[in-house]
Design an enzyme around this catalytic site. Structure first.
Site, PDB file in Angstrom:
ATOM      1  N   CYS A   1       0.961  -1.246  -0.042  1.00  0.00           N
ATOM      2  CA  CYS A   1       0.132  -0.033   0.106  1.00  0.00           C
ATOM      3  C   CYS A   1       0.860   1.163   0.042  1.00  0.00           C
ATOM      4  O   CYS A   1       2.072   1.020   0.559  1.00  0.00           O
ATOM      5  CB  CYS A   1      -0.851   0.000   1.298  1.00  0.00           C
ATOM      6  SG  CYS A   1      -2.020   1.439   1.413  1.00  0.00           S
TER       7      CYS A   1
ATOM      8  N   HIS B   1      -3.432   7.385  -2.584  1.00  0.00           N
ATOM      9  CA  HIS B   1      -3.170   6.289  -1.760  1.00  0.00           C
ATOM     10  C   HIS B   1      -4.056   5.227  -1.907  1.00  0.00           C
ATOM     11  O   HIS B   1      -5.320   5.119  -1.729  1.00  0.00           O
ATOM     12  CB  HIS B   1      -3.311   6.975  -0.175  1.00  0.00           C
ATOM     13  CG  HIS B   1      -3.187   6.035   0.985  1.00  0.00           C
ATOM     14  ND1 HIS B   1      -3.906   6.083   1.928  1.00  0.00           N
ATOM     15  CD2 HIS B   1      -2.387   5.130   1.107  1.00  0.00           C
ATOM     16  CE1 HIS B   1      -3.778   5.081   2.814  1.00  0.00           C
ATOM     17  NE2 HIS B   1      -2.621   4.547   2.472  1.00  0.00           N
TER      18      HIS B   1
ATOM     19  N   HIS C   1       4.271   7.545   7.935  1.00  0.00           N
ATOM     20  CA  HIS C   1       3.582   7.313   6.584  1.00  0.00           C
ATOM     21  C   HIS C   1       2.516   8.510   6.413  1.00  0.00           C
ATOM     22  O   HIS C   1       1.904   8.489   5.330  1.00  0.00           O
ATOM     23  CB  HIS C   1       3.503   5.995   6.389  1.00  0.00           C
ATOM     24  CG  HIS C   1       2.048   5.466   7.037  1.00  0.00           C
ATOM     25  ND1 HIS C   1       1.546   5.792   8.441  1.00  0.00           N
ATOM     26  CD2 HIS C   1       0.855   5.010   6.513  1.00  0.00           C
ATOM     27  CE1 HIS C   1       0.627   5.258   8.529  1.00  0.00           C
ATOM     28  NE2 HIS C   1      -0.088   4.893   7.514  1.00  0.00           N
ATOM     29  N   GLY C   2       1.807   8.753   7.761  1.00  0.00           N
ATOM     30  CA  GLY C   2       0.474   9.683   7.328  1.00  0.00           C
ATOM     31  C   GLY C   2       0.403  10.295   8.793  1.00  0.00           C
ATOM     32  O   GLY C   2       1.344  10.533   9.765  1.00  0.00           O
TER      33      GLY C   2
END
Lengths: 489, 143
Positions: free
Chosen positions: A105, A243, A412-413
């Site tokens: 992902c 994403h 990552h976020g």
């Protein structure tokens, strides 16, 4: 409920943004846990995060630390924002649960030559066109009619398959991690079920926290103007960020191998884990190697999925602006994953080691010169894309000089703070839509409830997350992007 | 259908717990909870398409896990969602056998209000047990 019976760790402060939980925290830990976060973010993390990171610290072959990044939050088995490296020559394992179900992902960032002024009058038309072109939401179905044979070829060759079929530009491969192909993939290691789920879903966005966003760069948000210029970024520029991952096929591969590992883990390899989701096998075992090859297929499916979506984005822009995508400058800057296990060489206590670095909800952040970085970026360090919530903005960073502290890993976020079930109760999707519209962000969503779960209040402060990894020197800020429109599943 | 979604068991995913007097009703409740994670009103699903499948496993936990995964599989491959779940579940010589008939409908955004997609069933905190009142189960779904 989640924190019942969970012990609060005693943190040792290593620096302003680095904290350590000793091996004594939980019986069986082989290494300490290290958390990279500001004190504020550390205090906000739920106790399950530390418990889950400690469970990973017990697994054979783990090297140095079990890491939690600034966006860390509890997941199933492994925390999201978790990093763990296993020495494959010392019984180190591979684990589908520590990789994450949505194999590879990741994020893709696409530049344009358009400015805020160019796009404002077209934003609704463009977003609606993107929504039509890119299937999203519950059970969304592929617009391609692939045969199983086509899909198997795609699973072995990733983005290269897509480019060969005309879904993209050759230069896209130079701007993708691994150049868009995991060359160790072996389709004989994935199940018929994975193929069936993949065929029907390839080229779709999904739902949950998957999104496609149109963003722009405020002039004051360029933090490293030299790198920004070199990479083709400029003030008021419009960019596209999306994403998504390997969809149902990746999940099926993970589910299949968790069941395989659960059968052999204790009986054959004498490995015990505290959570079935951490099921694993030594990397150097038949089962471990098989999963590595199957995971390679998941990586390729994910790269191809994002490549197909990029193709649709180029079509939507081209049709809306009545110009070729080339003329609109729709050039891919980078594609990077945050759910993967990567075989990498790292120096550990002065000795070069071959490690399998699991990053679940963590992005590779390679300092200049690392061979993992595609050639065009190798002198600068790897581009790192950190997606924020749809209300607050996202970041582009570059691999930092201290990244080897975390085996070249970063956040990552934003990282969730509120559960989906709670968010649904506290936020109204239609009201959120109106509020965002008022703030200059147009959202096209399949579901009001799905939208409600993804509001800014459900996430940590993205600036705080990024400042933490920047201060730690894991990744350095290049620029921040402000959302203009969002397509959600 | 006796199930509830549990707040804060997991931050990024969805957890549910179900209780029922019989194992058949428990499976039906768990099936309904999984579909209700994706579709707001189960009553909007018309039970006009039937799928029948059987599962054989070594334990009841795996039987429930495989049953729920099969529902995710139908959603992904045939865009089918269900709201009626019938089962014949038996234990024999240490093995569990289930024959399932599920009834539902093709996903249709005009008739079904979508919530979030279930990507997988996880083993995290997965539980099924016999209780004084009947049966209990818990599952965390990957979103």
């Amino acid at each position: 409920m989640q924190n019942v019976d969970l012990k609060k760790p005693e943190f040792k402060r290593v620096s302003n943004v680095t904290w350590e939980i000793p091996e004594t925290f939980k019986e069986g830990m082989r290494v300490p846990v290290r958390v990279y976060a500001s004190e504020k973010l550390l205090k906000e993390m739920d106790l399950q995060v530390f418990d889950q990171a400690a469970n990973i610290a017990m697994i054979p072959g783990i090297t140095k630390y079990s890491f939690v990044m600034a966006d860390g939050h509890s997941g199933y088995g492994s925390p999201i924002g978790g990093v763990s490296a296993f020495d494959i020559h010392k019984g180190g394992v591979i684990s589908p649960g520590i990789v994450g179900f949505d194999i590879n992902c990741g994020m893709r960032l696409v530049l344009t030559s358009l400015t805020l002024e160019d796009i404002r009058p077209k934003i609704k038309e463009l977003t609606d066109a993107l929504f039509k072109k890119v299937p999203a939401g519950v059970g969304s179905k592929s617009k391609l009619a692939l045969s199983k044979q086509d899909f198997v070829e795609l699973a072995e060759s990733g983005s290269k398959w897509a480019i060969k079929k005309g879904y993209g530009w050759k230069e896209d491969l130079d701007a993708t991690e691994l150049n868009g192909i995991a060359d160790w993939a072996d389709d004989s290691k994935i199940s018929e079920k994975a193929v069936q789920r993949g065929v029907t879903q390839i080229g779709t966005l999904g739902s949950g926290n998957h999104y496609l966003e149109i963003q722009y760069i405020k002039p004051e948000n360029i933090k490293d103007s030299a790198i920004a210029k070199k990479w083709g970024l400029f003030p008021n520029q419009v960019v596209i960020m999306f994403h998504t991952g390997s969809r149902g096929a990746g999940h099926q591969i993970a589910s299949d191998y968790i069941q395989i590992f659960l059968k052999v883990m204790e009986r054959k390899y004498k490995i015990k884990v505290n959570d079935k989701e951490l099921a694993c096998a030594p990397f150097n075992s038949n089962e471990g190697r098989d999963y590595y090859k199957a995971m390679g297929c998941g990586i390729n499916i994910s790269f191809a999925n994002r490549q197909l979506i990029l193709h649709r984005i180029r079509e939507a822009f081209s049709e809306t602006f009545k110009k070729d995508a080339e003329k609109l400058g729709l050039r891919q800057l980078f594609d990077i994953a945050h759910n993967r296990a990567s075989l990498e060489e790292h120096e550990v206590d002065g000795e070069a080691k071959e490690l399998l670095v699991h990053r679940k909800g963590s992005t590779g952040s390679y300092p200049p010169g690392r061979r993992e970085i595609p050639k065009k970026f190798r002198a600068d360090g790897s581009p790192v894309i950190i997606g924020g919530s749809m209300e607050t903005g996202s970041y582009l960073l570059v691999g930092g000089s201290n990244a080897d502290d975390t085996f070249d890993s970063t956040a990552h976020g934003s990282g969730r703070t509120m559960s989906r079930t709670r968010a649904r109760k506290t936020t109204n999707g239609k009201e959120l839509f109106q509020k965002m519209l008022k703030n200059g962000i147009y959202v096209k969503s399949v579901s009001w409830s799905g939208l409600a779960e993804e509001g800014g209040e459900s996430y940590k402060d993205i600036d705080e997350v990024v400042n933490s990894v920047d201060k730690a020197g894991l990744s350095k800020k290049v620029c921040k992007f402000i959302p203009l429109a969002n397509v959600k599943g | 259908m006796a199930y509830k979604f549990v707040e804060d068991t997991t931050v990024s995913d969805v957890a549910f717990e179900a209780e029922a007097p019989t194992v058949q009703e428990l499976f039906a409740s768990c099936g309904a909870a999984l579909i209700n994670t994706m579709i707001k009103n189960l009553a909007d699903i018309k039970p006009r398409i039937k799928r029948v499948f059987s599962i054989e496993t070594e334990d009841i936990e795996k039987l429930l896990f495989d049953f729920l995964e099969k529902l995710v599989f139908y959603k992904d491959t045939e865009q089918l969602v269900f709201n009626r779940f019938e089962s014949d579940i038996r234990e024999s010589s240490g093995n569990w056998n289930g024959i399932f008939s599920v009834y539902g409908d093709k996903l249709d955004p005009k008739r079904h209000e979508f919530l979030v997609d279930v990507k997988a069933v996880t083993m995290h905190m997965f539980e099924i047990e016999k209780t004084d009142k009947g049966w209990f189960a818990r599952a965390v779904l990957d979103i």
